[in-house]
Design an enzyme around this catalytic site. Structure first.
Site, mmCIF file in Angstrom:
data_model
loop_
_atom_site.group_PDB
_atom_site.id
_atom_site.type_symbol
_atom_site.label_atom_id
_atom_site.label_comp_id
_atom_site.label_asym_id
_atom_site.label_seq_id
_atom_site.Cartn_x
_atom_site.Cartn_y
_atom_site.Cartn_z
ATOM 1 N N HIS A 103 -44.391 39.742 -1.584
ATOM 2 C CA HIS A 103 -44.864 38.382 -1.308
ATOM 3 C C HIS A 103 -43.679 37.445 -1.565
ATOM 4 O O HIS A 103 -42.839 37.730 -2.429
ATOM 5 C CB HIS A 103 -45.952 37.928 -2.274
ATOM 6 N N ASP A 106 -43.167 36.818 -5.192
ATOM 7 C CA ASP A 106 -42.691 37.938 -6.029
ATOM 8 C C ASP A 106 -41.185 37.870 -6.171
ATOM 9 O O ASP A 106 -40.636 38.200 -7.209
ATOM 10 C CB ASP A 106 -42.985 39.304 -5.382
ATOM 11 N N GLU A 270 -56.866 49.227 2.135
ATOM 12 C CA GLU A 270 -56.574 49.576 0.734
ATOM 13 C C GLU A 270 -57.747 50.365 0.161
ATOM 14 O O GLU A 270 -58.902 49.957 0.299
ATOM 15 C CB GLU A 270 -56.313 48.295 -0.071
ATOM 16 N N ASP A 298 -52.588 50.411 1.992
ATOM 17 C CA ASP A 298 -52.211 50.056 0.632
ATOM 18 C C ASP A 298 -52.866 51.099 -0.243
ATOM 19 O O ASP A 298 -54.102 51.164 -0.345
ATOM 20 C CB ASP A 298 -52.721 48.648 0.263
ATOM 21 N N ASP A 342 -49.714 50.004 -3.616
ATOM 22 C CA ASP A 342 -50.187 48.736 -4.177
ATOM 23 C C ASP A 342 -50.988 49.072 -5.433
ATOM 24 O O ASP A 342 -52.206 48.940 -5.479
ATOM 25 C CB ASP A 342 -51.046 48.003 -3.131
HETATM 26 C C1 XUL Z 1 -54.882 42.300 -3.674
HETATM 27 C C2 XUL Z 1 -53.954 43.016 -2.797
HETATM 28 C C3 XUL Z 1 -52.715 42.283 -2.410
HETATM 29 C C4 XUL Z 1 -52.319 42.458 -0.987
HETATM 30 C C5 XUL Z 1 -51.145 41.625 -0.549
HETATM 31 O O1 XUL Z 1 -56.007 43.020 -4.016
HETATM 32 O O2 XUL Z 1 -54.163 44.149 -2.444
HETATM 33 O O3 XUL Z 1 -51.700 42.673 -3.254
HETATM 34 O O4 XUL Z 1 -51.990 43.783 -0.724
HETATM 35 O O5 XUL Z 1 -51.352 40.284 -0.721
HETATM 36 CO CO CO Z 2 -53.143 45.419 -1.168
#
Ligand code: XUL
Ligand code: CO
Length: 440
Positions: A103, A106, A270, A298, A342
Site C-alpha cells: 500500500h 506501507d 483471500e 491473498d 497477506d
Molecule cells: C485486509 C486485507 C488488505 C488487502 C489490501 O483484510 O486483506 O490487506 O489485501 O488492502
Molecule cells: Co488481503
C-alpha cells in the site's frame, strides 16, 4: 549480495526436498520443477506483503505491539521508510521470492499536506525501482491504504464527504502511477471501510453508486496513462465495517455487472475473507473461475474457532490442493496474479527467524498442494466423474437445453411422453472424498 546485515544469521532458503530436516529450506517448493508443463514458480508467483511483514508490530485490542525489529528506529519517518526498503529486499531475496505487494502508506508516510505526501511516495518509489533493478524482484500489485487514517473512518469512495472522495482520487491516481512506474502487474482495490455500521445514517444506494463512479474514474485514468496491469477487487464480508459492500465474490461480480465494469476487473480472493462470508475458500475460487474472473490470491487462513480475520499463514496443503484444481480450470492459472502472503506472524512469534518460518510454511503449503493437484489432474478420475455426471446434457434434450433450443412446451411434451424422469445415479460424495485423500 545483501544491502544490510539483518539476515546474515539466516541461510538463503533453497529447495532441499521432502527428506530434508533443515527448517530453513523448502521441502516442496522447487521453483524450477516442471508441473503441468510450467515451472512451479511460474504457477505460484509468490509475493511478500509489505504491510504485515514489515509494518506490523502485532498489536491487538488487549495490548501494544510485541514486535520490535532491530532495523526500526521507532518512527514512521521518511528517513526510516527509505532505510527500510533495503531490509525488505534482503528478506525477499533471501527467501527466493520473486514478487512483493504494498500500500502507498506501507512504503512512505503521510506528509504535512497532500503534495508532501505524494512527494514522499515518489521518493521511496525511486528507491524501490533501484532495488527491483538490482535484485530482479518484481511488483505483483500496488494499492492505496484508504482505511487507516481517521479521514477514512466513514469510508473512502463511499464516504459522505465529497472532499474525502477527492482525497481518495489523488491517492489512487498516485498509487496507479507508482505501480505503473514500478512495472506492477496488477492494482488492487480492497474496500477497507467501504461499508456501513448503521443503516440509520447510511444511504446505501448512493454510497454504492459513488464506489462505481470511483472505479470508473480509476479505469478511465488507467486507460489514459496506459497502465496495462489488471485491476482487482478483493471481497471481504465484514471487518472493519459491520457490512462491507464487497461482501463476497458473487456480490462483487453482480455489482460489476450492474455498473458495466465487469470487463475491467477481476477478483483477488483471500482465504480468511471467504470464511468471514461464511464460505469455503474453494467456493469463492469456484465462483470466480466459473466467470473467468479469478485474478489473484491473498493467502492466509483464519482459525476455525475464531470468527475474525486472524490472517495466519496458510498451513493446510489439502485445501490448497483442492484450490489448485479450481485455479487450474483457468487455462493460465492465476495469469498476471499470484500468491500474496497477506498473513502475519502471531503476537508471540516476535523473532526475525519467525518471519522466515512463516513464509517457508506458506510457500511449501501451496507447493505441496500444487504437486497433489498435478496428480489429480493427470489421473483424471475426478474430472471424468464430474463430466459423466452431466452427460445427459451432451445429447438429446440436454443438448437442446444448453443450446437454447428447448422451451417449457417442448420439455413438457418430452416429459409427458416419458411419464417421469429416470432415477439419478448416486453423487458418490464419500467415494470422491476417499479418492481425493488418496492423492494427498
Ligand atoms: C485486509 C486485507 C488488505 C488487502 C489490501 O483484510 O486483506 O490487506 O489485501 O488492502
Ligand atoms: Co488481503
Amino acid at each position: 549480495m545483501a544491502f544490510t546485515k539483518h539476515f546474515d544469521a539466516i541461510p538463503t532458503i533453497k529447495y532441499e526436498g521432502p527428506d530434508s530436516d533443515n527448517p530453513f529450506a523448502y521441502k516442496y517448493f522447487d521453483p524450477k520443477a516442471k508441473i503441468l508443463g510450467k515451472p512451479m514458480a511460474a504457477w505460484m508467483r509468490n509475493a511478500v506483503c509489505y504491510w504485515h511483514t514489515f509494518r506490523g508490530v502485532a498489536l491487538d485490542i488487549f495490548g501494544p505491539g510485541t514486535i520490535c525489529r532491530p532495523w526500526e528506529d521507532g518512527t514512521n519517518s521518511q528517513e526510516m521508510a527509505l532505510k527500510r526498503t533495503e531490509v525488505v529486499f534482503d528478506f525477499i531475496t533471501k527467501l527466493g521470492v520473486e514478487y512483493y505487494c504494498f500500500h502507498d502508506r506501507d512504503v512512505a508516510p503521510e506528509g504535512a499536506n497532500v503534495a508532501e505526501t505524494n512527494k514522499n511516495l515518489w521518493q521511496v518509489a525511486e528507491k524501490l525501482k533501484q532495488l527491483q533493478k538490482a535484485t530482479g524482484v518484481k511488483l505483483l500489485w500496488g494499492t492505496a491504504n484508504m482505511f487507516s487514517h481517521p479521514r477514512f473512518s466513514q469510508g473512502a469512495a463511499s464516504t459522505p464527504s465529497a472532499e474525502v472522495f477527492a482525497y481518495c482520487a489523488n491517492s489512487v491516481k498516485e498509487a496507479i502511477d507508482v505501480t505503473k512506474f514500478l512495472g506492477g502487474e496488477n492494482y488492487v482495490f480492497w474496500g477497507g471501510r467501504e461499508g456501513y455500521n448503521s443503516l440509520l445514517n447510511t444511504d446505501l444506494g448512493r454510497e454504492q453508486a459513488h464506489i462505481a463512479r470511483f472505479f470508473q474514474m480509476a479505469a478511465d485514468y488507467a486507460k489514459k496513462v496506459k497502465f496495462t496491469g489488471q485491476f482487482l477487487i478483493e471481497p471481504k464480508a465484514c471487518e472493519p465495517t459491520k457490512h462491507q459492500y464487497d461482501f463476497d465474490s458473487a456480490t462483487v461480480l453482480g455489482f460489476l455487472r450492474k455498473f458495466g465494469l465487469e470487463k475491467t476487473f477481476k477478483l483477488n480472493i483471500e482465504q480468511n475473507h471467504a470464511t468471514l462470508a461464511g464460505h469455503d475458500f474453494c467456493h469463492e475460487l469456484a465462483v470466480c473461475t466459473a466467470d473467468g474472473a479469478l485474478g489473484s490470491i491473498d493467502s492466509n487462513r483464519g482459525d476455525v474457532m475464531n470468527g475474525w480475520d486472524t490472517d495466519q499463514f496458510p498451513n493446510d496443503y489439502r485445501e490448497c490442493a483442492q484450490a489448485w484444481t479450481i485455479i487450474l480450470q483457468q487455462k493460465n492459472g492465476l495469469g498476471s496474479g499470484g500468491l500474496n502472503y497477506d498473513a502475519k506472524v502471531r503476537r508471540d512469534s516476535y523473532d526475525v527467524e519467525d518471519m522466515f518460518h512463516a513464509h517457508i510454511c506458506g510457500i511449501d503449503t501451496w507447493a505441496r498442494g500444487l504437486r497433489i493437484a498435478e496428480k489429480i489432474i493427470k489421473d483424471g478420475k475426478l474430472a471424468k466423474f464430474v463430466d459423466q455426471r452431466y452427460a445427459s446434457y451432451n445429447k438429446g434434450i440436454g443438448k437442446d437445453i444448453e443450446a437454447g433450443k428447448a422451451d417449457f412446451e417442448s420439455l413438457q411434451a418430452y416429459i409427458l411422453k416419458k411419464g417421469d424422469a429416470a432415477p439419478l445415479p448416486s453423487a458418490r460424495q464419500e467415494y470422491l472424498e476417499n479418492l481425493f485423500n488418496g492423492y494427498c
